[in-house]
Structures are given as structure tokens and as C-alpha cells.
Design a protein around this motif. Sequence first.
Motif, PDB file in Angstrom:
ATOM      1  N   SER A  91       0.873  -1.165   0.000  1.00 31.24           N
ATOM      2  CA  SER A  91       0.000   0.000   0.000  1.00 31.24           C
ATOM      3  C   SER A  91       0.913   1.219   0.000  1.00 31.24           C
ATOM      4  CB  SER A  91      -0.896  -0.005   1.248  1.00 31.24           C
ATOM      5  OG  SER A  91      -1.776   1.089   1.253  1.00 31.24           O
ATOM      6  N   VAL A  92       0.741   2.109  -0.981  1.00 29.78           N
ATOM      7  CA  VAL A  92       1.628   3.265  -1.121  1.00 29.78           C
ATOM      8  C   VAL A  92       0.812   4.494  -1.482  1.00 29.78           C
ATOM      9  CG1 VAL A  92       3.621   1.872  -1.818  1.00 29.78           C
ATOM     10  CG2 VAL A  92       2.066   2.768  -3.568  1.00 29.78           C
ATOM     11  N   LEU A  93       1.385   5.673  -1.248  1.00 27.94           N
ATOM     12  CA  LEU A  93       0.749   6.881  -1.720  1.00 27.94           C
ATOM     13  C   LEU A  93       0.685   6.863  -3.248  1.00 27.94           C
ATOM     14  CD1 LEU A  93       2.344   9.656   0.547  1.00 27.94           C
ATOM     15  CD2 LEU A  93       0.281   8.295   0.938  1.00 27.94           C
ATOM     16  N   ARG A  94      -0.315   7.514  -3.792  1.00 25.92           N
ATOM     17  CA  ARG A  94      -0.528   7.476  -5.232  1.00 25.92           C
ATOM     18  C   ARG A  94       0.713   7.903  -6.006  1.00 25.92           C
ATOM     19  NH1 ARG A  94      -5.307  11.101  -7.402  1.00 25.92           N
ATOM     20  NH2 ARG A  94      -3.859  12.747  -6.815  1.00 25.92           N
ATOM     21  N   GLU A  95       1.388   8.941  -5.521  1.00 23.70           N
ATOM     22  CA  GLU A  95       2.556   9.424  -6.245  1.00 23.70           C
ATOM     23  C   GLU A  95       3.742   8.470  -6.148  1.00 23.70           C
ATOM     24  OE1 GLU A  95       2.303  12.052  -2.436  1.00 23.70           O
ATOM     25  OE2 GLU A  95       0.931  11.012  -3.798  1.00 23.70           O
ATOM     26  N   ASP A  96       3.679   7.511  -5.229  1.00 23.01           N
ATOM     27  CA  ASP A  96       4.781   6.565  -5.049  1.00 23.01           C
ATOM     28  C   ASP A  96       4.602   5.271  -5.834  1.00 23.01           C
ATOM     29  OD1 ASP A  96       6.156   8.237  -3.336  1.00 23.01           O
ATOM     30  OD2 ASP A  96       5.237   7.417  -1.529  1.00 23.01           O
TER      31      ASP A  96
END
Length: 944
Positions: free
Chosen positions: A611-616
Motif C-alpha cells: 500500500s503506497v501513496l498514489r505518487e509513489d
Amino acid sequence: MSRFGLSRIVLVPLLGTCIGLGGIMQDASAKDSKPGLGTMSSGRPRQIDPSVSRLPGGLTVITLPMSGQEAVAISAWVHVGSRHEDPLQAGISHDLEHLLSRGTTRRGELEDRLEIFATGGLHGADTFYDRTTYHAVVPATAFASAFDALADSLRNPTFPEEGIAKERKVVGEEISRMVDRPETAAWMATWGLAFGRHPYARPVIGDFVHLRGLQRDDFVAHHRRWYRPDHMVLAVAGAITHEQVMTEAARQFGAPASGSAEPSARVAGNATWAFRGLQRLRQVKEVPHPSLDLAFVVPGRRHPDRWALEILARLLGGDGASRLWQAAVAGERSGATSVQAGLQLLEEHGVLWCSARPKSVTAAGALETDLVRVVRVVRDEAPSAVEVASIREARIREARMMRETPLGVARWLGEAAVLGDLEATLGEEAGLAAVTSEDVRRVARRYLRTDNMTVVLTVPPGVVTDGSEVEAWAGTAKELAALSEGATTEASAASLWAEARPWTHPTPRTVAPSGDKVEGSVTIQRHVLPNGLVVLHEHRPAAGISGLALQVRGGAAEDPEDAPGAMALLSEALQEGTQKRDQQALAAAFRRLGNAWSVGVDREALGLSASVLREDLPAALDVALELLSRPLLDDAGVNRARERLRARQEREREDPAIQAGQALAETVWGKAGYGRPVTGLVEALPLLTPSRLKQLHLRRVRPEAGVLSLVDARSWAELKPLLAGFASWRPSEEEASGSVVSIVPPPVPAAPLAPALVKRRTLHVPMERQQVHVAVGFPMPPAGHPDSLALRVLVGGLAFDSFVDLVYRKPLAYSTGGQALLLERGGLGMLTVATRPEAVDEAVQELVGRWRTAAGRGLSAPSLKRAEARVAGGLALRDQQAAQAAVARATWWRRGLGEDEGASVRSGLQRLDAATIERVARTWLVPARMVVVVAGPKAPSRGR
């Protein structure tokens, strides 16, 4: 839940098809496009602006609408926990938490929970040192009814004598369950030594002696004193407006509480409890392996050192790139199989803790020296600005991902408000951003001192102290002496704690609602890359969190015959580095992306999820591909992975629940395939050499045998360029020549399977424990069988009814469970219960009786309706989290069931009726195929 927490949470679903590798448990962040939310790349802290109001009766109400959500989380917090108790009533807060569902002036026993469960929602509660919390998550359409049920239990409990007697047994079972956990002895001793006579030294759960002494008048007085609106906070998040919440809150909590207790009472702070001298304990307990625990007392969460302490704890042991891991696990001496460090901040005090698992008792002494040496270096030498920045960014990412769901947001806001820390918590990103390298060194010198240190070594029975321990202690003593040099010399410890902010009510404020809820149904597209890799893409335009899951077919069931555990070891070894990055560099990459990664294996597949931030997401895809396609698998990394797997096997061997489930699986499926332990056998580990793992990797981890599932805000046109690396993933000629496991699942039998040939259907696994674990089950068809959904509902209904009857109405147990484990080539349905040894016969009789009753008539109409709602509701709640949704999508497709589990299940539920459930029950619940397993100190006194 924290390392030192205590919970009683009922999750939804309790049932259903196992989804394989499981998701990562994040309650993560919010979408970048929400009002008031910035982006990490902008360099500005992200602002979250909840609405805060206070009713005339004193209740604080906090709300945060969330775009793109269809659920609402209601979280009620009471400012009372074990710290506030009279020592003679230790455990009363936790016991009272249980009693609130025993009936109110308007509802009967358990009706509040049943009303919430009937919507497909969840209800839970937990008690801690400074607060008690109750929560519910329901569809937005059920908000008013769920709020009424939760408020009624908080405001109007009746404390019936019969209910008190039942809960005394339930809590007693919970205490026994904690005693059975090997790690309990270590942390209880460490926590108790660190705090001495402070209330934090007492276990939140209480003990058997005080439990037996609590009477109805005690509960009535405790509730009257503490469960008042002016001691409570209500936090609500999701598909809701502030006005809707205030309307219901005013109706339920508007008037001040009646009673003789002082209004707005707050317990005064206890004396500072730190710098009391070095405390060191060696204890012998019934544990399968030694453990080494260190603790330093620090100020509580309202102290200005909070943010620097957060960075310090993660610098020491937050992940595989941390100082302690590199010294104790990955270093040349490598005296531990694992090591962790963390920060537990309570209201008055906190603990910076470290827990390590030595490879042996002999190695424990040298390991202690190594850990103290790392602590000394961190105290004496400021970390680099780059290292601090890396930890800070990871911490911010993790915090955002913890706020992905309404429940994550509600719990985050509610706990901060009830402990008087809301404004500081809302500004956590700014607080973390202000921390410098010198701040980290300063707090290390303040608190990481020999005279503030507690050390507990826990060893199994039969271990004799030898010269090596004495010699190792001499080395540790030198490090401890160095740790004391140059320590901060404040006038008194109290001067440090005096800097903390006083408790304050949150400042009222109302933020205009955004009105930006995103409508639309879930759409999942399937694409196939030229190399055969299947890509499932779920487009979520409002998502600020991206989820990814990559699975390759071929799990523990397909381990080589002579090497059970091979795939489990491979999954461990993959995390030890790649051909581009060594273990430390790979761990640092995980850290930069938020540390929300999971690599593991189940019976059918090896998989990775994140699970990651969208930009990552672009960077996360690169790391995932590198990890699975080009692992290092060198001697040192495989050896470390082997030690971790060995420790896990030892832990599982001492866990009655795991042993009962494994014995049931082996009886149904045999000692090969699905019947094998997923983690394998200790004696097989020496056979699993690096060269053999490399061969296994070449055969199994291949694009044509894989499925990549993505949940993301990008369209497919935007996402496709990010998958160029996966599209170019091709085995070498050497790899291509090997035998490959196909991703295509086997055909599903059209007719019921033949009865299993089980020679001995009642089994006992001897274990010396406070509790016995009973598992009763049947072989079932695979996931693709036409009866599979009906079986999920059937087993789910039985499991929930067992929970209600055996935990609340008897009570016979603290915990029950049930599962329809429906895999590609077969299935297993089971009901489980954990109870005391003297009740083993009753427990077996209860579970066997429930199966037999269901075999004759299926489910009652109310049970069927509730079970269907819980299956549908469980899917919706699971899919709030992008990573869990990605894992579920990959698993569903890999089993040949299509792209969209939710649509398939909802459609099937509409066609399901009582006659179908009864037919399926008669078909599969054949008495001759029933298997009973008991793990614990006592076997059933008679056969079935």
C-alpha cells in the motif's frame, strides 16, 4: 493495536473464502484532491480539518466527511482506563467494557451488537491504560440505527447479575489466553519493572483475584463516575455530514449525566516515574525460545519531545534498515533472528522499547552487549540529516496510509481528542518536519541512560547459567558504564515532564462540507502483457492510496516432497536483497515507500502486496519487479531467512490454535499438498540451500504464472507506461528450459467429492496450556464449485451463531471462529473454540451438535439473512483498503473465478435461498466425514 494493548474486536467477515496471502492492515490516508489536503511532493504539510463541537452536556463531537466513501465509522472514547482504577479493582475498566453489551434499559442482551452486525457492519471495543473505546462501521444508510445502538449501550447499561457472572467467565478465558501467549511473560515483566508502583505497571486486563471480587455496585459506581458526556469524545468519519452527526449526538448525549460524581472530573497526574536506576531481570518461563527486552521510560504524548522520540525509535528499530536490525540480525555477529523497537506513548508517560529474539540463550549475553552498544552510539552521535529525513518521510507516509478508511480516521481523531492532544496530532507532519538531527541526539541523551533502563531476559526451563553469560555480562557492563557518561543532568526528572502541555478540550470549529463524494460502480479491467503476465486494474478516481498485489502460482502445497517449507523460505529470502540492492538498501527502499509491504506464501501462491501513496506507485512497481524477478539469494541472506523461518516454526509449534488447524488440515488432506504446514518442517531446513532456492525461483516466479493486481486513481492509459518493466520481464534461455508451474487452475469437479477416508476422526494434540483449542470440520469442494457461495454463507452463519451463544449466552469461551477455506483443488470448513481444559467435552459437544443440526436443516431464517448481510458487508469493508482489495482481486482471478469477486458474490446472494442452503448442508455435512481436533492439556473423555 499496539504491542501493549488489549482488544476485543469482532471483525467482519468472521467467515468466507480465505483470500490467500492476506492484505496489509492499513487504515490509511486521504485523497490528494480533498479540500485542505496537499501533496507530499509539494513540500508542505498536509492539513486535515475536522469539524469539532461541544454539546451542553460536555460531549466533544469530531467529524470528518470523506469523499468516495460509502461507509461511516462511529468511534466513542471514554477517558478512563486501567490507570484510573483503584488497585483493589484492577481490571474493572476492561470488565465493564465487556458488560455494556449485556443489556440496556431499551435492549436485551447483545441486541446492540446484533443490530449493527445485521447491516453487514462491524462492532468492536478495546480498553487501554488511559482510555476505553467502542466503535462501529456500517453502510451510510444504517448510520442512525447504529448510532442509537452504540449510544444506548454507553448511556443505559443495566449490569444484570447474570451478565456479570457470564462476563467473569469470558474475561477469565481472555486472561488464560494471554497467559498462553509466549511473549506475554516478557512484556509484562518489562512493563512492570519499568513502572514499579505506577498504575501503568498493572496489566490492563487485570487478574483472576481482582476479577472475582468485582460486584455489581462496583460497576454501577465506575460507570456513573466515568461514562459521562464530559469525559467522552465522539469521532465520526466517512459518508456523513457534521450536521447529521450533531443531530443524533444531541438526541443521545445532550443532557448532562445524572449522578453524584464531580462534573468534568480529570484524574490528576501521578508522580514522574523514570531514572530509578538500572533494572535487570533474568526469568524462567514456559516459552519455546529466549527473548531479550529493553525499555526506557519517556514522557507522554503531550510532551514537546514527542516528535523527536518518534524519529529516535524508528532510527533504532523501525525496519530492516534500522540500526538495531543491521547490528543484531544482518551484521557479522548476527545474534538474533529478529529485533524490533518502537515507541508507546501514553497520556502521562511512555516507553521506548526494544525486543529481540536471540538465536540461543548462549547468544543472548553477547546480543545484549550489541544492543546496548547501538543505543550508546545513537546517543553519542547525531544521525545524518539524510537518515532523519528518510525516517520522517516514511513516518508521514505511514500516517497517511493509516487514514485511508473511515475507521482509521475516526480512531486517529478520537484518541487524540480524548487524551487532550488533538491540535498537536493534526499538526504531526509539521511537528515531524521540525525535528533535526541534533533534536534526535538531544532526546537520546535525555532518556537513553543506564539509570533509566530496564532489561528482561526470558529463557525456557532447563537452561543453566554458564560462564558465557557471565562473560557476556562483563562486556555489557562496560557498555552500560559508557552509556552513563555525559548524561543530561537536569535538576530532577520532573523538570523534563513539566514541559508537557496540560490537558485541554479541543477548540470548537466547523469546516464547510466539501460535497465532493465520488459516485460510480467498481470497474475492473483485465489486460495480458506480451510475456503472459495478467494485469487486473481497478480504477478509483478518488483514491490517494494505491494498492498492488503480485502473485505467482505455486505455494506450499507444491513444495518438493523432500523439502516442505521451500516456498516459505523463498518468500523470506526474497527480502534479503536483490541483484541491484543488498538487504539494507532494499529495506531503505521499503522505508521510503512507507513500509507497508508484505511478502509471503500460502498453500497455493507466493505473493507480494503493498500500500503506497498514489505518487509513489511508479517507484513501488520498480521495487516489486526487482524483488521478484532478480533476487540475490546469497548464502548470508538465505541463512538469515532460514533462522527467521526456524523461529516462526517454533512459535507455531507452541500455538494451540495453529496446531489444531494444522491437525485438521492434515487429517482431511493428508500429509502432502494442502495438508502440509505452510512453514514446513524444522528438519527440512538444512536441505534448502541457496542453489536449490535459485532453482525453485527460476521455475516458479515467472510472468506467465503470475497476476498483477492494481487499485489506483490512474486510467489504464496513464498506468500502462508504468508497467514497461513488467512487460519486458522475460526469463533467460536457461530459465525457459525448466519445468514451469502453470497459472491455469485445474478443472472444478462438477459433482460432490467422494468422502475422505479418515481412519481416526477424533484427534488430540497434547500441549501444556491454560486453554484448549477445539476445531471441528469437514472436507469441502474447491472455490469454483457451484455450492461454494452457499457454503460460505452456511459456515459464516454457524460461526456467528456460535460466537453469540458460546461467548455471550453460555458463556463457554472468550473466542470462537469459523471459516470456509475454499481453495483451487479442495476446501475445508471448520468451527473453532478456545476454552478451559475442564470444558473440553462441552466444547466438542457444542461444535459437533451445531454441525449436525445444520446438516439436517441448514440455517434458520434470521441466521441466513444475517449471514448474507455479513458476507456482502465484509466485502465492502475489506475493499475500503486498496491493498486488501488488490490482494482479493488477484486471488479471486488466480482461482479461475473472474475479475470481480464483489459483483459475483452480490449476484449469487440474490439467488440464494433457504432451500439451497439446506440442500448444500445435506450434501456436504456428512457425519461420517466430520473431524474433531483438540489441542491442549486435556483430550475429550470419549469419542464421538
